[in-house]
Design a protein around this motif. Structure first.
Motif, PDB file in Angstrom:
ATOM      1  N   ARG A   1      29.444  39.213  47.491  1.00  0.00           N
ATOM      2  CA  ARG A   1      29.149  37.857  47.932  1.00  0.00           C
ATOM      3  C   ARG A   1      27.777  37.413  47.430  1.00  0.00           C
ATOM      4  NH1 ARG A   1      30.798  34.420  52.082  1.00  0.00           N
ATOM      5  NH2 ARG A   1      29.174  33.052  52.888  1.00  0.00           N
ATOM      6  N   SER A   2      27.754  36.245  46.791  1.00  0.00           N
ATOM      7  CA  SER A   2      26.501  35.583  46.395  1.00  0.00           C
ATOM      8  C   SER A   2      25.660  36.415  45.437  1.00  0.00           C
ATOM      9  CB  SER A   2      25.673  35.229  47.646  1.00  0.00           C
ATOM     10  OG  SER A   2      26.400  34.433  48.541  1.00  0.00           O
ATOM     11  N   TYR A   3      26.305  37.048  44.454  1.00  0.00           N
ATOM     12  CA  TYR A   3      25.571  37.820  43.448  1.00  0.00           C
ATOM     13  C   TYR A   3      25.432  37.075  42.124  1.00  0.00           C
ATOM     14  CZ  TYR A   3      25.640  42.056  46.338  1.00  0.00           C
ATOM     15  OH  TYR A   3      25.440  42.991  47.333  1.00  0.00           O
ATOM     16  N   GLY A   4      25.973  35.872  42.029  1.00  0.00           N
ATOM     17  CA  GLY A   4      25.855  35.101  40.798  1.00  0.00           C
ATOM     18  C   GLY A   4      26.628  35.675  39.632  1.00  0.00           C
ATOM     19  N   LEU A   5      27.659  36.460  39.915  1.00  0.00           N
ATOM     20  CA  LEU A   5      28.450  37.070  38.846  1.00  0.00           C
ATOM     21  C   LEU A   5      29.251  36.009  38.103  1.00  0.00           C
ATOM     22  CD1 LEU A   5      29.778  40.192  40.795  1.00  0.00           C
ATOM     23  CD2 LEU A   5      27.901  40.123  39.145  1.00  0.00           C
ATOM     24  N   VAL A   6      29.356  36.177  36.798  1.00  0.00           N
ATOM     25  CA  VAL A   6      30.128  35.273  35.951  1.00  0.00           C
ATOM     26  C   VAL A   6      31.189  36.092  35.230  1.00  0.00           C
ATOM     27  CG1 VAL A   6      30.056  33.647  34.023  1.00  0.00           C
ATOM     28  CG2 VAL A   6      28.120  33.787  35.616  1.00  0.00           C
ATOM     29  N   GLY A   7      32.418  35.588  35.255  1.00  0.00           N
ATOM     30  CA  GLY A   7      33.450  36.340  34.546  1.00  0.00           C
ATOM     31  C   GLY A   7      34.852  35.945  34.924  1.00  0.00           C
ATOM     32  N   PHE A   8      35.798  36.841  34.592  1.00  0.00           N
ATOM     33  CA  PHE A   8      37.236  36.654  34.845  1.00  0.00           C
ATOM     34  C   PHE A   8      37.768  35.401  34.156  1.00  0.00           C
ATOM     35  CE2 PHE A   8      36.736  38.792  39.268  1.00  0.00           C
ATOM     36  CZ  PHE A   8      36.483  40.003  38.648  1.00  0.00           C
ATOM     37  N   HIS A   9      37.420  35.223  32.908  1.00  0.00           N
ATOM     38  CA  HIS A   9      37.919  34.056  32.180  1.00  0.00           C
ATOM     39  C   HIS A   9      39.391  34.276  31.869  1.00  0.00           C
ATOM     40  CE1 HIS A   9      33.905  32.416  31.814  1.00  0.00           C
ATOM     41  NE2 HIS A   9      33.487  33.584  31.376  1.00  0.00           N
ATOM     42  N   GLY A  10      40.235  33.540  32.545  1.00  0.00           N
ATOM     43  CA  GLY A  10      41.671  33.665  32.335  1.00  0.00           C
ATOM     44  C   GLY A  10      42.386  34.072  33.599  1.00  0.00           C
ATOM     45  N   GLU A  11      42.124  35.292  34.092  1.00  0.00           N
ATOM     46  CA  GLU A  11      42.830  35.761  35.277  1.00  0.00           C
ATOM     47  C   GLU A  11      42.040  36.888  35.933  1.00  0.00           C
ATOM     48  OE1 GLU A  11      47.489  36.368  36.243  1.00  0.00           O
ATOM     49  OE2 GLU A  11      46.687  37.762  34.756  1.00  0.00           O
ATOM     50  N   ILE A  12      42.071  36.922  37.257  1.00  0.00           N
ATOM     51  CA  ILE A  12      41.481  38.042  37.980  1.00  0.00           C
ATOM     52  C   ILE A  12      42.211  39.302  37.516  1.00  0.00           C
ATOM     53  CG2 ILE A  12      41.210  39.107  40.257  1.00  0.00           C
ATOM     54  CD1 ILE A  12      40.992  36.307  41.425  1.00  0.00           C
ATOM     55  N   PRO A  13      41.493  40.402  37.185  1.00  0.00           N
ATOM     56  CA  PRO A  13      42.141  41.589  36.612  1.00  0.00           C
ATOM     57  C   PRO A  13      43.385  42.033  37.378  1.00  0.00           C
ATOM     58  CG  PRO A  13      39.768  41.865  36.610  1.00  0.00           C
ATOM     59  CD  PRO A  13      40.044  40.597  37.348  1.00  0.00           C
ATOM     60  N   LEU A  14      44.483  42.225  36.637  1.00  0.00           N
ATOM     61  CA  LEU A  14      45.743  42.634  37.250  1.00  0.00           C
ATOM     62  C   LEU A  14      45.612  43.968  37.954  1.00  0.00           C
ATOM     63  CD1 LEU A  14      48.175  41.725  34.301  1.00  0.00           C
ATOM     64  CD2 LEU A  14      47.649  40.359  36.326  1.00  0.00           C
ATOM     65  N   GLU A  15      44.721  44.824  37.447  1.00  0.00           N
ATOM     66  CA  GLU A  15      44.590  46.172  37.994  1.00  0.00           C
ATOM     67  C   GLU A  15      44.136  46.184  39.453  1.00  0.00           C
ATOM     68  OE1 GLU A  15      44.038  46.420  33.544  1.00  0.00           O
ATOM     69  OE2 GLU A  15      43.447  45.079  35.182  1.00  0.00           O
ATOM     70  N   LEU A  16      43.485  45.099  39.914  1.00  0.00           N
ATOM     71  CA  LEU A  16      43.048  45.063  41.307  1.00  0.00           C
ATOM     72  C   LEU A  16      44.233  45.150  42.254  1.00  0.00           C
ATOM     73  CD1 LEU A  16      40.133  42.444  41.446  1.00  0.00           C
ATOM     74  CD2 LEU A  16      40.000  44.919  41.308  1.00  0.00           C
ATOM     75  N   GLY A  17      45.387  44.772  41.784  1.00  0.00           N
ATOM     76  CA  GLY A  17      46.592  44.876  42.602  1.00  0.00           C
ATOM     77  C   GLY A  17      46.971  46.305  42.920  1.00  0.00           C
ATOM     78  N   GLY A  18      46.357  47.264  42.227  1.00  0.00           N
ATOM     79  CA  GLY A  18      46.633  48.671  42.485  1.00  0.00           C
ATOM     80  C   GLY A  18      45.793  49.269  43.597  1.00  0.00           C
ATOM     81  N   LEU A  19      44.885  48.503  44.151  1.00  0.00           N
ATOM     82  CA  LEU A  19      44.054  48.998  45.249  1.00  0.00           C
ATOM     83  C   LEU A  19      44.811  48.801  46.564  1.00  0.00           C
ATOM     84  CD1 LEU A  19      40.617  47.524  44.082  1.00  0.00           C
ATOM     85  CD2 LEU A  19      41.489  49.839  43.729  1.00  0.00           C
ATOM     86  N   PHE A  20      45.793  49.681  46.800  1.00  0.00           N
ATOM     87  CA  PHE A  20      46.740  49.467  47.889  1.00  0.00           C
ATOM     88  C   PHE A  20      46.113  49.585  49.275  1.00  0.00           C
ATOM     89  CE2 PHE A  20      49.462  51.213  44.400  1.00  0.00           C
ATOM     90  CZ  PHE A  20      50.066  50.006  44.082  1.00  0.00           C
ATOM     91  N   ARG A  21      44.975  50.287  49.374  1.00  0.00           N
ATOM     92  CA  ARG A  21      44.328  50.446  50.672  1.00  0.00           C
ATOM     93  C   ARG A  21      43.271  49.378  50.930  1.00  0.00           C
ATOM     94  NH1 ARG A  21      47.266  53.791  53.919  1.00  0.00           N
ATOM     95  NH2 ARG A  21      47.982  55.621  52.740  1.00  0.00           N
ATOM     96  N   LEU A  22      43.115  48.455  49.989  1.00  0.00           N
ATOM     97  CA  LEU A  22      42.071  47.444  50.113  1.00  0.00           C
ATOM     98  C   LEU A  22      42.337  46.541  51.311  1.00  0.00           C
ATOM     99  CD1 LEU A  22      39.527  46.634  48.466  1.00  0.00           C
ATOM    100  CD2 LEU A  22      40.926  44.851  47.402  1.00  0.00           C
TER     101      LEU A  22
END
Length: 550
Positions: A90-111
């Motif tokens: 939160r509030s780190y000023g990160l820039v990125g994910f041009h196109g789509e949030i990484p598909l691999e995050l969907g593999g974090l099943f315990r998130l």
């Protein structure tokens, strides 16, 4: 020997069993831990590779030599070894994910927590995120996400908080969100969402916050929403919603704290049942087409702090008692803002307005049809900062006792029929930044001590019957005054050289008076000036050449 062999065979058996246990544990670990570890690490690395800019260096700890459970922003489960339960950036000023949030995050099943708010992620909403079936908290607020909100979000059955506000999402609100039976907060404000509000949202019976403001939603408020009796906040400001507000809204939402439906197209009367929502703190109904009387029992809202019904068509009664509701408001001991500007309220301002909460900061009844005088007892409201009664039919004098309101910052009584002199006591208001008294019947001289406030930015007394000269004290307000309007009076005298001291002046209007003498060339020092009117006076015809720089 037999005994020895027997002991050796026993030891061998124990060693064999230990080896078998180790082999089994290793195999189990590989099947449950290492593979999941590999998947989680890959997902996190995909997240890192999607970041183009990390101004605070929060990803500097994301190294192979450090276990990813110790990486900044990553929290792992104690129960399920090496499985992430939260990603918080939160509030780190990160820039990125041009196109789509990484598909691999969907593999974090315990998130269970994904907090990426207040960054600059530019992408669509990845459907793969909806595979994180343990998600309880999903916050993507204040990024640059776009596209439609996927219907698959409705599969996140455990979700408690969904925050997608302040992005660029388009399309309609998915009806599938009505499947989120555990949801407590739905925050979709400041997007470009269109269409009707789905009836299905009325199935989220645990919902406490529904925030859809600043979108392009149309249609009426679905009747099913009035089933959401647990609501604390009902926020629909700045959409294109229409129709009437249910007359029993105060009974339907007994726990409601915040009711904001301003700047829509609602019609009909203000529901009398509002007084039943006794926990209400904020009421914003401004900028609609409400008609009729203001409910007289608003005073039952003991906790009310902000009431705004400006910009409607309230009032217009033939009996002239549209302001009778003010009497009940004296019970609202925490009231700070009372705003009814731009309606058709008729009647005299009751003296009971002086009995409002001592905490009141802002009173605005401008642009109505209020008559009578300004009650002197208003000086009892010691914390008052803004007082607006402009564009009414007020008569009589400005009460000198107003000078006791030492916290006053804006005082607006223009556009009425006030007479008498400008009270000298107004010069005691050292915090005053705006004084608007134009378009009345005021006479006499301008009090010189009005210029003593170093906070004064806007002073307009045009279109009155003022006479005498302009007090020289005004020319010393070099650091503050921006707008000075003295036009259409009967002011006399010279315009002195010291006028050049007002170097921050943006607008000066002295037209249609009886000023005379030469125009001072020091006016050229007022480099910020954008609007200058000196016509219809008795100045010498010659205009200094230095003024050509303005």
């Amino acid at each position: 020997m037999e005994v020895v062999c027997s002991n050796i065979n026993g030891v061998r058996s124990i060693i064999l069993m230990i080896m078998l246990c180790v082999i089994f544990w290793t195999t189990f670990s590989r099947s449950t831990g290492i593979n999941s570890t590999s998947t989680d690490r890959l997902a996190l690395m995909a997240f890192k590779h999607g970041i183009n800019r990390d101004p605070l260096g929060v990803l500097s700890s994301w190294k192979d030599s450090i276990h990813y459970c110790r990486w900044t922003g990553v929290n792992c489960s104690h129960k399920h070894i090496d499985r992430e339960t939260s990603l918080i950036f939160r509030s780190y000023g990160l820039v990125g994910f041009h196109g789509e949030i990484p598909l691999e995050l969907g593999g974090l099943f315990r998130l269970s927590v994904l907090e990426l708010s207040n960054n600059s992620f530019e992408s669509t909403f990845s459907i793969n995120l909806t595979k994180c079936s343990d998600l309880l908290y999903l916050h993507l607020i204040n990024n640059k996400l776009q596209g439609k909100i996927p219907a698959e979000v409705g599969f996140l059955s455990k979700l408690l908080i969904l925050g997608l506000s302040k992005n660029y999402f388009t399309g309609s609100i998915p009806a599938s969100l009505g499947n989120l039976s555990s949801l407590l907060q739905l925050n979709l404000l400041k997007n470009n969402l269109e269409g009707r509000i789905p009836e299905e949202l009325g199935r989220i019976t645990n919902l406490t916050r529904l925030d859809l403001k600043y979108n392009k939603l149309t249609g009426t408020i679905p009747y099913s929403l009035y089933n959401l009796s647990a609501l604390l906040a009902f926020d629909f400001i700045s959409n294109q919603l229409s129709g009437t507000v249910h007359p029993d809204i105060g009974l339907a939402f007994p726990r409601l704290i915040e009711l904001t439906i301003a700047y829509n197209r609602f019609t009909g009367p203000i529901p009398v049942s509002l007084s039943n929502a006794c926990n209400l703190v904020t009421i914003q109904f401004q900028g609609n087409h409400f008609i009729g009387k203001v409910p007289r029992d608003l005073g039952m809202l003991d906790n009310a702090q902000f009431i705004s019904m400006a910009g409607n068509q309230l009032g217009g009664s033939t009996t002239g008692d549209d302001l009778s509701f003010i009497l009940s408001l004296v019970n609202c001991t925490q009231l700070q803002y009372l705003i009814f500007e731009d309606n058709s309220l008729r009647g005299s301002l009751p003296s009971t307005i002086a009995n409002l909460s001592t905490q009141i900061l802002f009173i605005d009844f401008g642009k109505n049809q209020i008559q009578g005088t300004v009650p002197s007892a208003i000086a009892n409201l010691a914390n008052l900062q803004i007082f607006v009664m402009a564009d009414n039919r007020l008569t009589g004098n400005i009460p000198p006792i107003i000078g006791k309101l030492h916290k006053l910052r804006a005082f607006e009584l223009f556009g009425s029929e006030l007479s008498g002199r400008i009270p000298y006591s107004l010069g005691n208001l050292t915090l005053l930044s705006s004084l608007y008294l134009h378009e009345n019947n005021l006479f006499g001289e301008i009090p010189p001590n009005l210029a003593t406030s170093q906070n004064l930015l806007y002073l307009t007394v045009s279109n009155n019957n003022l006479n005498g000269s302009i007090p020289k004290e005004f020319y010393g307000l070099s650091s503050s005054l921006l707008f000075l309007y003295f036009s259409d009076n009967a002011l006399t005298g010279l315009l002195p050289l010291e006028v050049g001291n007002m170097m921050n002046l943006v607008a000066l209007n002295l037209s249609n008076n009886r000023l005379s003498g030469a125009l001072p060339d020091t006016l050229a020092k007022c480099l910020m000036i954008e609007y200058l009117r000196l016509d219809r006076n008795f100045f010498h015809e010659e205009i200094p050449t230095t003024l050509q720089t303005l």
